[in-house]
Motif scaffolding. Sequence first.
Motif, PDB file in Angstrom:
ATOM      1  N   ARG A 178     -10.879  52.015  22.186  1.00 32.93           N
ATOM      2  CA  ARG A 178     -10.635  52.508  23.625  1.00 32.93           C
ATOM      3  C   ARG A 178     -11.165  52.096  24.735  1.00 32.93           C
ATOM      4  N   GLN A 179     -12.428  52.734  25.212  1.00 33.05           N
ATOM      5  CA  GLN A 179     -13.155  52.491  26.085  1.00 33.05           C
ATOM      6  C   GLN A 179     -12.488  51.480  27.052  1.00 33.05           C
ATOM      7  N   LEU A 180     -13.472  50.568  25.878  1.00 29.30           N
ATOM      8  CA  LEU A 180     -13.656  49.367  26.031  1.00 29.30           C
ATOM      9  C   LEU A 180     -12.130  48.348  26.140  1.00 29.30           C
ATOM     10  N   LEU A 181     -11.405  48.731  25.979  1.00 34.35           N
ATOM     11  CA  LEU A 181      -9.734  48.499  26.216  1.00 34.35           C
ATOM     12  C   LEU A 181      -9.734  48.718  27.558  1.00 34.35           C
ATOM     13  N   ASP A 182      -9.448  49.485  27.854  1.00 35.02           N
ATOM     14  CA  ASP A 182      -9.360  50.434  29.224  1.00 35.02           C
ATOM     15  C   ASP A 182     -10.537  49.659  30.446  1.00 35.02           C
ATOM     16  N   GLN A 183     -11.329  48.992  29.759  1.00 36.39           N
ATOM     17  CA  GLN A 183     -12.581  48.829  31.274  1.00 36.39           C
ATOM     18  C   GLN A 183     -11.792  47.534  31.195  1.00 36.39           C
ATOM     19  N   HIS A 184     -11.350  45.971  30.071  1.00 35.02           N
ATOM     20  CA  HIS A 184     -11.286  45.260  30.193  1.00 35.02           C
ATOM     21  C   HIS A 184     -10.253  44.294  29.847  1.00 35.02           C
ATOM     22  N   TYR A 194     -13.189  42.391  21.250  1.00 35.61           N
ATOM     23  CA  TYR A 194     -13.763  43.435  21.330  1.00 35.61           C
ATOM     24  C   TYR A 194     -14.534  43.171  20.000  1.00 35.61           C
ATOM     25  N   ALA A 195     -13.928  42.909  18.906  1.00 36.82           N
ATOM     26  CA  ALA A 195     -14.485  43.015  18.211  1.00 36.82           C
ATOM     27  C   ALA A 195     -16.055  42.354  18.151  1.00 36.82           C
ATOM     28  N   ALA A 196     -16.384  41.419  18.677  1.00 42.93           N
ATOM     29  CA  ALA A 196     -18.016  41.696  19.006  1.00 42.93           C
ATOM     30  C   ALA A 196     -17.987  42.407  19.859  1.00 42.93           C
ATOM     31  N   LEU A 197     -18.113  43.033  20.878  1.00 38.77           N
ATOM     32  CA  LEU A 197     -18.236  43.785  21.228  1.00 38.77           C
ATOM     33  C   LEU A 197     -19.026  45.115  21.057  1.00 38.77           C
ATOM     34  N   ALA A 199     -19.673  45.224  17.162  1.00 37.30           N
ATOM     35  CA  ALA A 199     -20.551  44.202  15.879  1.00 37.30           C
ATOM     36  C   ALA A 199     -19.896  44.723  15.148  1.00 37.30           C
ATOM     37  N   MET A 200     -18.377  43.933  15.134  1.00 34.39           N
ATOM     38  CA  MET A 200     -17.622  44.562  13.813  1.00 34.39           C
ATOM     39  C   MET A 200     -17.183  42.583  13.695  1.00 34.39           C
ATOM     40  N   SER A 201     -17.028  42.930  12.808  1.00 31.98           N
ATOM     41  CA  SER A 201     -16.480  41.480  12.134  1.00 31.98           C
ATOM     42  C   SER A 201     -14.394  41.495  12.399  1.00 31.98           C
ATOM     43  N   PRO A 202     -14.153  40.323  12.691  1.00 30.06           N
ATOM     44  CA  PRO A 202     -12.879  40.395  13.046  1.00 30.06           C
ATOM     45  C   PRO A 202     -12.136  40.953  11.957  1.00 30.06           C
ATOM     46  N   ASN A 203     -11.571  40.620  10.644  1.00 28.32           N
ATOM     47  CA  ASN A 203     -11.588  41.692   9.609  1.00 28.32           C
ATOM     48  C   ASN A 203     -10.990  42.259   9.995  1.00 28.32           C
ATOM     49  N   ASN A 204     -13.154  43.191   9.398  1.00 29.45           N
ATOM     50  CA  ASN A 204     -12.739  45.156   9.132  1.00 29.45           C
ATOM     51  C   ASN A 204     -12.791  45.189  10.318  1.00 29.45           C
ATOM     52  N   PHE A 205     -12.346  45.132  12.244  1.00 33.53           N
ATOM     53  CA  PHE A 205     -11.827  45.555  13.006  1.00 33.53           C
ATOM     54  C   PHE A 205     -10.541  45.418  13.271  1.00 33.53           C
ATOM     55  N   THR A 206      -9.869  44.818  12.959  1.00 31.69           N
ATOM     56  CA  THR A 206      -8.432  44.580  12.809  1.00 31.69           C
ATOM     57  C   THR A 206      -7.762  46.094  11.663  1.00 31.69           C
ATOM     58  N   LYS A 207      -8.562  45.878  10.443  1.00 30.28           N
ATOM     59  CA  LYS A 207      -8.528  46.892  10.075  1.00 30.28           C
ATOM     60  C   LYS A 207      -8.832  48.742   9.536  1.00 30.28           C
ATOM     61  N   ARG A 208      -9.640  48.941  10.285  1.00 32.75           N
ATOM     62  CA  ARG A 208      -9.625  49.824  11.237  1.00 32.75           C
ATOM     63  C   ARG A 208      -8.806  50.665  12.666  1.00 32.75           C
ATOM     64  N   CYS A 209      -8.776  49.437  12.682  1.00 33.76           N
ATOM     65  CA  CYS A 209      -7.970  49.434  14.140  1.00 33.76           C
ATOM     66  C   CYS A 209      -6.370  50.016  13.965  1.00 33.76           C
ATOM     67  N   ALA A 219      -1.835  44.030  19.183  1.00 35.41           N
ATOM     68  CA  ALA A 219      -0.704  44.845  19.031  1.00 35.41           C
ATOM     69  C   ALA A 219      -1.178  45.264  20.410  1.00 35.41           C
ATOM     70  N   MET A 220      -2.273  45.956  20.330  1.00 36.99           N
ATOM     71  CA  MET A 220      -2.724  47.010  21.819  1.00 36.99           C
ATOM     72  C   MET A 220      -2.676  46.628  22.808  1.00 36.99           C
ATOM     73  N   ILE A 221      -3.980  45.162  22.798  1.00 33.65           N
ATOM     74  CA  ILE A 221      -3.803  44.246  23.732  1.00 33.65           C
ATOM     75  C   ILE A 221      -2.486  44.238  24.676  1.00 33.65           C
ATOM     76  N   GLN A 222      -1.519  43.854  24.406  1.00 34.84           N
ATOM     77  CA  GLN A 222      -1.012  43.709  24.783  1.00 34.84           C
ATOM     78  C   GLN A 222      -0.324  44.707  25.125  1.00 34.84           C
ATOM     79  N   GLU A 223       0.098  45.759  24.716  1.00 33.20           N
ATOM     80  CA  GLU A 223       0.207  47.191  25.259  1.00 33.20           C
ATOM     81  C   GLU A 223      -0.081  47.351  26.376  1.00 33.20           C
ATOM     82  N   ARG A 224      -1.675  47.531  26.596  1.00 33.94           N
ATOM     83  CA  ARG A 224      -2.189  47.920  27.175  1.00 33.94           C
ATOM     84  C   ARG A 224      -2.056  46.765  28.835  1.00 33.94           C
ATOM     85  N   LEU A 225      -2.136  46.489  28.624  1.00 33.19           N
ATOM     86  CA  LEU A 225      -1.746  45.564  29.416  1.00 33.19           C
ATOM     87  C   LEU A 225       0.364  45.068  30.691  1.00 33.19           C
ATOM     88  N   ILE A 226       1.099  45.052  29.326  1.00 30.86           N
ATOM     89  CA  ILE A 226       2.724  45.638  29.458  1.00 30.86           C
ATOM     90  C   ILE A 226       2.085  47.038  30.285  1.00 30.86           C
TER      91      ILE A 226
END
Length: 284
Positions: A178-184, A194-197, A199-209, A219-226
């Motif tokens: 959440r903090q990283l998205l607001d920053q970047h 964001y998965a790289a920042l 230190a998560m695998s893309p698949n695990n990041f998607t599941k957790r998010c 969807a969240m990345i798009q929503e934040r920009l919109i």
Amino acid sequence: MKRICSSSDETLLALDAGEDCLATPVQFSEYTMVFVEEGEGLYHADFGAFPFKGPVLLFSTPLQLIYIEQQRACKMSMLQFHSDFYCIEYHKAQVACNGLLFNNIYIEPSVKMTEREARVFKHLLEELSEEFDITGCDEIVMRGYLQLLLAKSSSMKTRSSANLADPKERDEQMEHFRQLLDQHYLTLHKPADYAALLAMSPNNFTKRCTKYFKKSPSAMIQERLILEAKRQLHLTRRSIKEIAYSLQFSDEFYFSRFFKKFTRVSPQTFRQRTGISIVADLPQ
């Protein structure tokens, strides 16, 4: 439906007790609050799907695509207001609902109510309904009821969030996202970034998010920009071109295509339907 309209017949304030008012997907120009007295189902708002059980309040911002998938018959009322009638940003000192009830991509757009809170809310809606029936109803009085309903909703949301602050339910890595998205959000547009920042695998990041926010990372990345685009369209008098460049789009036409793909309306149409807030003309 009971309405107060502008001189051009646009809805300023409306109250609808129809139980099938959100049976099909719709985009309103107004802020919307749905009071579900009883029943349960799934509330769809843009890319999110949120289970609910009455009594509960559901919220949406202008031109979100929303509908309710009822799983047990719902008894509900829908209250709507246009920002020309009540600007939540201008009145933030009186009612801190912007970013709490509306315009927040990180928290569920709902407030679970106690039976007592539901009775109080129902009584206020009944009084507001009676005001609609009075010939020449006073807009100041109607605005007062709306402000009280928003204030009570914000108070309930704040208490509800505090009560749910269980460390077991908190995912620290997703809170970091959440903090990283607001920053970047202006520069990083891929989930893998964001998965790289994190230190998560893309698949695990998607599941957790998806589990934590009930929305995918993309969807969240798009929503934040919109969300920022909507904020600037509504709260400033910047041109579409200026807004596009501030959001780091290469040109206004690419920005318009991106905005319309997500919201189904152009930036200019969004501005026309939601209006420019009186906040835009206040000294900075």
